[in-house]
Scaffold this active site. Structure first.
Site, mmCIF file in Angstrom:
data_model
loop_
_atom_site.group_PDB
_atom_site.id
_atom_site.type_symbol
_atom_site.label_atom_id
_atom_site.label_comp_id
_atom_site.label_asym_id
_atom_site.label_seq_id
_atom_site.Cartn_x
_atom_site.Cartn_y
_atom_site.Cartn_z
ATOM 1 N N CYS A 60 6.278 37.875 6.805
ATOM 2 C CA CYS A 60 5.272 37.341 5.880
ATOM 3 C C CYS A 60 4.471 38.501 5.335
ATOM 4 C CB CYS A 60 4.366 36.316 6.562
ATOM 5 S SG CYS A 60 3.539 35.232 5.353
ATOM 6 N N CYS A 114 0.839 38.101 4.917
ATOM 7 C CA CYS A 114 -0.609 37.893 5.095
ATOM 8 C C CYS A 114 -1.314 38.945 5.952
ATOM 9 C CB CYS A 114 -0.897 36.488 5.597
ATOM 10 S SG CYS A 114 0.141 35.936 6.942
ATOM 11 N N CYS A 140 -0.408 34.842 1.912
ATOM 12 C CA CYS A 140 0.995 35.023 2.306
ATOM 13 C C CYS A 140 1.886 35.441 1.135
ATOM 14 C CB CYS A 140 1.521 33.740 2.940
ATOM 15 S SG CYS A 140 0.574 33.238 4.383
ATOM 16 N N LYS A 155 5.455 24.519 8.038
ATOM 17 C CA LYS A 155 4.270 25.159 8.613
ATOM 18 C C LYS A 155 3.071 24.454 8.011
ATOM 19 C CE LYS A 155 2.106 29.693 9.114
ATOM 20 N NZ LYS A 155 2.270 31.131 8.814
ATOM 21 N N ARG A 177 -5.003 34.549 13.825
ATOM 22 C CA ARG A 177 -5.526 35.157 12.591
ATOM 23 C C ARG A 177 -6.612 36.175 12.877
ATOM 24 N NH1 ARG A 177 -6.319 30.167 8.407
ATOM 25 N NH2 ARG A 177 -4.109 29.700 8.155
ATOM 26 N N ARG A 213 -5.051 28.217 2.610
ATOM 27 C CA ARG A 213 -3.615 28.196 2.314
ATOM 28 C C ARG A 213 -3.139 26.800 1.905
ATOM 29 N NH1 ARG A 213 -3.510 32.131 7.110
ATOM 30 N NH2 ARG A 213 -3.194 34.124 6.085
ATOM 31 N N GLU A 228 10.621 19.809 3.142
ATOM 32 C CA GLU A 228 10.608 21.268 3.346
ATOM 33 C C GLU A 228 11.791 21.690 4.227
ATOM 34 O OE1 GLU A 228 8.975 23.651 2.102
ATOM 35 O OE2 GLU A 228 7.144 22.853 1.245
ATOM 36 N N LYS A 248 5.765 23.745 12.892
ATOM 37 C CA LYS A 248 4.632 24.539 13.372
ATOM 38 C C LYS A 248 3.336 23.914 12.895
ATOM 39 C CE LYS A 248 3.008 29.359 13.057
ATOM 40 N NZ LYS A 248 3.322 30.692 12.503
ATOM 41 N N SER A 284 -1.189 29.762 18.668
ATOM 42 C CA SER A 284 -2.284 30.397 19.406
ATOM 43 C C SER A 284 -3.418 29.435 19.769
ATOM 44 C CB SER A 284 -2.830 31.573 18.586
ATOM 45 O OG SER A 284 -3.286 31.132 17.320
ATOM 46 N N TYR A 291 3.117 31.261 23.637
ATOM 47 C CA TYR A 291 2.383 32.315 24.354
ATOM 48 C C TYR A 291 2.395 32.043 25.859
ATOM 49 C CZ TYR A 291 0.804 33.683 19.735
ATOM 50 O OH TYR A 291 0.779 34.106 18.428
#
Ligand code: ZN
Length: 323
Positions: free
Chosen positions: A120, A122, A130, A195, A205, A217, A233, A248, A274, A313
């Site tokens: 990406c 961003c 992005c 997303k 971020r 966004r 999508e 996501k 996250s 994570y």
């Protein structure tokens, strides 16, 4: 058959019976561990709300990968945090960019792991968007060739899987063409197909310094209220030749994971982002929930919904708990 003849508790009466009846088995091989590599950093820095997660320098990557591998994790997703940002995200596709350095390092020290990388702009644009911001919007068709350049540069560094995440229309077509033009036919694309516009990305971020500097966004990410749009999508990425699709975030989007699994034959990844991790850690640290148990429940339910791949994570924590 009805009660009293039918007693479902019979199948749960012992550990052995419960194991025999288990319908969803999560394994270490299902997990992808995200790693943030920061340029110009000496050592590692904690990611505030994400206890146990660090931004690391490239030279710590070998140890980080070794630790994950020792735990049985076989795939990682690398994201770079650059020192330099500009309007066109030059350092996203620079030969010596931080993501390219990280991929090359990972490739050289681990031939036995799948190396994935985020593609990406961003983290690399001064706008934090992005794509290329022009005339009051992110210009789709100016941005996708740059995503192709990012993907090709990561492929040259040795990546196995690129993961375009900008939500630009045609990003899979552009990335595939850029890869194939240089002979990277065997580099796979795992598009972040659906997303969503989510409040759950903020710990990443902040760590990656990619909060949009103005606006948000909403013009390119999928509204969380629109499941048909999410499937459109996914469908368009499949038509463009994607290898793996992604939903996501994950926890609040399991209906979409399930729907994508049911409708399509393409492998489905779910990104346990996250903010989802931070929620569990925060509740655990306050003593409200048992974080370890909640983590296993969350990951198992993502698998149950139909995810083939779970980017999380919590991968190392889960790998330690799995039998
Ligand atoms: Zn982005």
């Amino acid at each position: 058959m009805r009660f009293p003849a039918r007693r479902l508790r019979r199948l749960r009466k012992s550990e052995g019976m419960r194991r025999l009846m288990n319908e969803t088995l999560i394994t270490r091989e299902d997990l992808v561990y995200p790693i943030l590599v920061q340029e110009g950093l000496d050592g590692r820095l904690p990611v505030g709300p994400m206890e146990g997660i660090y931004r690391i320098s490239v030279d710590l990557l070998e140890d980080e990968l070794g630790e994950a591998h020792d735990l049985g994790i076989r795939a990682v997703m690398l994201s770079g945090i650059p020192e330099h940002k500009d309007e066109v995200g030059t350092s996203a596709y620079a030969k010596d960019g931080i993501a390219q350095q990280a991929v090359a390092k990972a490739r050289s020290c681990r031939s036995d792991m799948v190396i994935m990388a985020d593609a990406c702009l961003c983290q690399y644009t001064s706008t934090g968007h992005c794509g290329i911001y022009k005339d009051g919007t992110v210009d789709n068709d100016l941005s996708i060739p740059l995503l192709g350049k990012v993907a090709a540069s990561l492929a040259r560094a040795g990546v196995d899987v690129v993961s375009p995440s900008s939500m630009m229309d045609g990003q899979v077509t552009a990335v595939r063409a850029a890869l194939d033009r240089e002979g990277h036919q065997n580099v796979a694309i795992m598009a972040q197909s659906a997303k969503h516009m989510s409040a759950l990305y903020s710990p990443f971020r902040e760590a990656a310094h990619c909060t949009p500097q103005f606006e948000d966004r909403i013009e390119y990410q999928v509204p969380y209220t629109n499941p048909r749009e999410a499937m459109a999508e996914v469908e368009s990425d499949i038509e463009e030749g994607v290898d793996i699709i992604m939903i996501k975030p994950a926890m609040m989007y399991l209906d979409l994971v399930s729907e994508a699994r049911r409708r399509f034959t393409t492998p489905v990844a779910a990104y346990n982002v996250s903010g989802e991790y931070a929620l569990v850690r925060a509740a655990h640290s306050k003593g409200h929930i048992d974080g370890a148990k909640a983590t296993m429940e969350i990951l198992s339910c993502i698998k149950r919904a139909g995810a083939d791949i779970i980017i999380t994570y919590s991968a190392k924590e889960a790998a330690k708990m799995l039998p």
